[in-house]
Design an enzyme around this catalytic site. Structure first.
Site, PDB file in Angstrom:
ATOM      1  N   SER A  49       0.827  -1.208   0.000  1.00 41.22           N
ATOM      2  CA  SER A  49       0.000   0.000   0.000  1.00 41.22           C
ATOM      3  C   SER A  49       0.867   1.266   0.000  1.00 41.22           C
ATOM      4  O   SER A  49       2.022   1.256   0.445  1.00 41.22           O
ATOM      5  CB  SER A  49      -0.918   0.016   1.222  1.00 41.22           C
TER       6      SER A  49
HETATM    7  N1  SAM Z   1      -0.885  -4.856   4.057  1.00 45.28           N
HETATM    8  C1  SAM Z   1      -0.120  -5.146   2.875  1.00 45.28           C
HETATM    9  C2  SAM Z   1       1.255  -4.579   2.913  1.00 45.28           C
HETATM   10  O1  SAM Z   1       1.604  -3.883   3.874  1.00 45.28           O
HETATM   11  O2  SAM Z   1       2.008  -4.877   1.984  1.00 45.28           O
HETATM   12  C3  SAM Z   1      -0.786  -4.676   1.599  1.00 45.28           C
HETATM   13  C4  SAM Z   1      -1.864  -5.555   1.246  1.00 45.28           C
HETATM   14  S1  SAM Z   1      -2.500  -5.631  -0.380  1.00 45.28           S
HETATM   15  C5  SAM Z   1      -3.047  -3.981  -0.673  1.00 45.28           C
HETATM   16  C6  SAM Z   1      -3.962  -6.580   0.051  1.00 45.28           C
HETATM   17  C7  SAM Z   1      -3.678  -8.000   0.475  1.00 45.28           C
HETATM   18  O3  SAM Z   1      -4.899  -8.597   0.930  1.00 45.28           O
HETATM   19  C8  SAM Z   1      -3.154  -8.883  -0.646  1.00 45.28           C
HETATM   20  O4  SAM Z   1      -1.942  -9.466  -0.258  1.00 45.28           O
HETATM   21  C9  SAM Z   1      -4.253  -9.932  -0.814  1.00 45.28           C
HETATM   22  O5  SAM Z   1      -3.775 -11.195  -1.213  1.00 45.28           O
HETATM   23  C10 SAM Z   1      -4.861  -9.961   0.575  1.00 45.28           C
HETATM   24  N2  SAM Z   1      -6.229 -10.478   0.678  1.00 45.28           N
HETATM   25  C11 SAM Z   1      -7.280 -10.316  -0.165  1.00 45.28           C
HETATM   26  N3  SAM Z   1      -8.376 -10.945   0.338  1.00 45.28           N
HETATM   27  C12 SAM Z   1      -8.006 -11.501   1.520  1.00 45.28           C
HETATM   28  C13 SAM Z   1      -8.690 -12.272   2.502  1.00 45.28           C
HETATM   29  N4  SAM Z   1      -9.977 -12.614   2.386  1.00 45.28           N
HETATM   30  N5  SAM Z   1      -7.994 -12.686   3.596  1.00 45.28           N
HETATM   31  C14 SAM Z   1      -6.679 -12.347   3.750  1.00 45.28           C
HETATM   32  N6  SAM Z   1      -5.989 -11.640   2.845  1.00 45.28           N
HETATM   33  C15 SAM Z   1      -6.637 -11.208   1.744  1.00 45.28           C
END
Ligand code: SAM
Length: 218
Positions: A67
């Site tokens: 992000s």
């Molecule tokens: N917090 C992260 C970082 O600091 O790099 C950025 C996250 S990215 C914007 C969103 C993440 O949410 C992705 O890695 C994606 O695979 C994960 N994601 C999507 N749906 C999810 C779910 N139901 N449970 C857990 N993770 C999920």
């Protein structure tokens, strides 16, 4: 793993980044300190290092992103993280957000849906000094075995507020989650004020990758 170095140049660029996000309205000293402390370039391939201190999201593989620092700071402020608070992060991704919360002294539980990212980050993060509790699975259901949490921070965009997450908050706890369609989402903070009562506060729009799973986009 190649040797990671927090050079003077990287520290200087990080100071600039901190100034930039303060200029955009981030004011919590603990959040500012954490952004100034965690070497964001450690989360980037060496060839992309120049991008690490731009206030932008960046691809981390598997169609996902680390992000934007401003977004991380904005969400972190809303969680009111402080030492000892038990916080669930949904969407581990690169591990950057989890590192920021750990730098603020929180007890961090983080869950990732994507197996490749889960394995990569679980190996990598402890090597740079951050060892949250890692879980693999559908974070839209929360982590019932480890609930309740003082705060839950969702780092992917959801179509609706997942009821399971609200149920896993302590009284007084916050759920910080972007809610909207695939293109843009409004940042929302749900505070559980009583057993069966919540207060909802809405903030501005952001653009996240979609939250998958049962209470996400499936
Ligand atoms: N917090 C992260 C970082 O600091 O790099 C950025 C996250 S990215 C914007 C969103 C993440 O949410 C992705 O890695 C994606 O695979 C994960 N994601 C999507 N749906 C999810 C779910 N139901 N449970 C857990 N993770 C999920």
């Amino acid at each position: 793993m190649e040797k990671l170095e927090d050079s003077y140049r990287a520290k200087g660029l990080r100071k600039q980044l901190v100034k930039e996000i303060m200029g955009k309205g981030i004011s919590d000293p603990a959040v500012i300190h954490a952004i100034g402390k965690v070497p964001r370039h450690y989360f980037f391939d060496k060839i992309f290092m120049e991008h690490a201190y731009e206030d932008k999201a960046f691809p981390i593989g598997e169609g996902q992103t680390i992000s934007q620092p401003y977004t991380v700071a904005f969400q972190t402020e809303l969680t009111e993280a402080s030492p000892g608070k038990k916080i669930l992060e949904v969407g581990t991704g690169s591990g950057y957000q989890a590192s920021i919360l750990m730098e603020m002294g929180a007890d961090v539980f983080t869950i990732e849906y994507n197996d490749v990212l889960y394995r990569k980050t679980r190996m990598f993060l402890p090597k740079i000094g951050y060892a949250p509790h890692f879980f693999k699975g559908d974070g839209s259901r929360g982590l019932p075995k480890h609930a309740p949490f003082d705060a839950i921070l969702v780092t992917a965009g959801a179509p609706v507020v997942p009821t399971a997450l609200v149920a896993q908050l302590v009284i007084g706890g916050h759920l910080v989650i972007p809610i909207g369609n695939m293109n843009r989402q409004k940042m929302v903070r749900i505070t559980r004020t009583e057993e069966n009562k919540v207060v909802k506060k809405e903030f501005k729009y952001f653009s996240f990758v979609p939250l998958l799973g049962k209470e996400g986009w499936k």
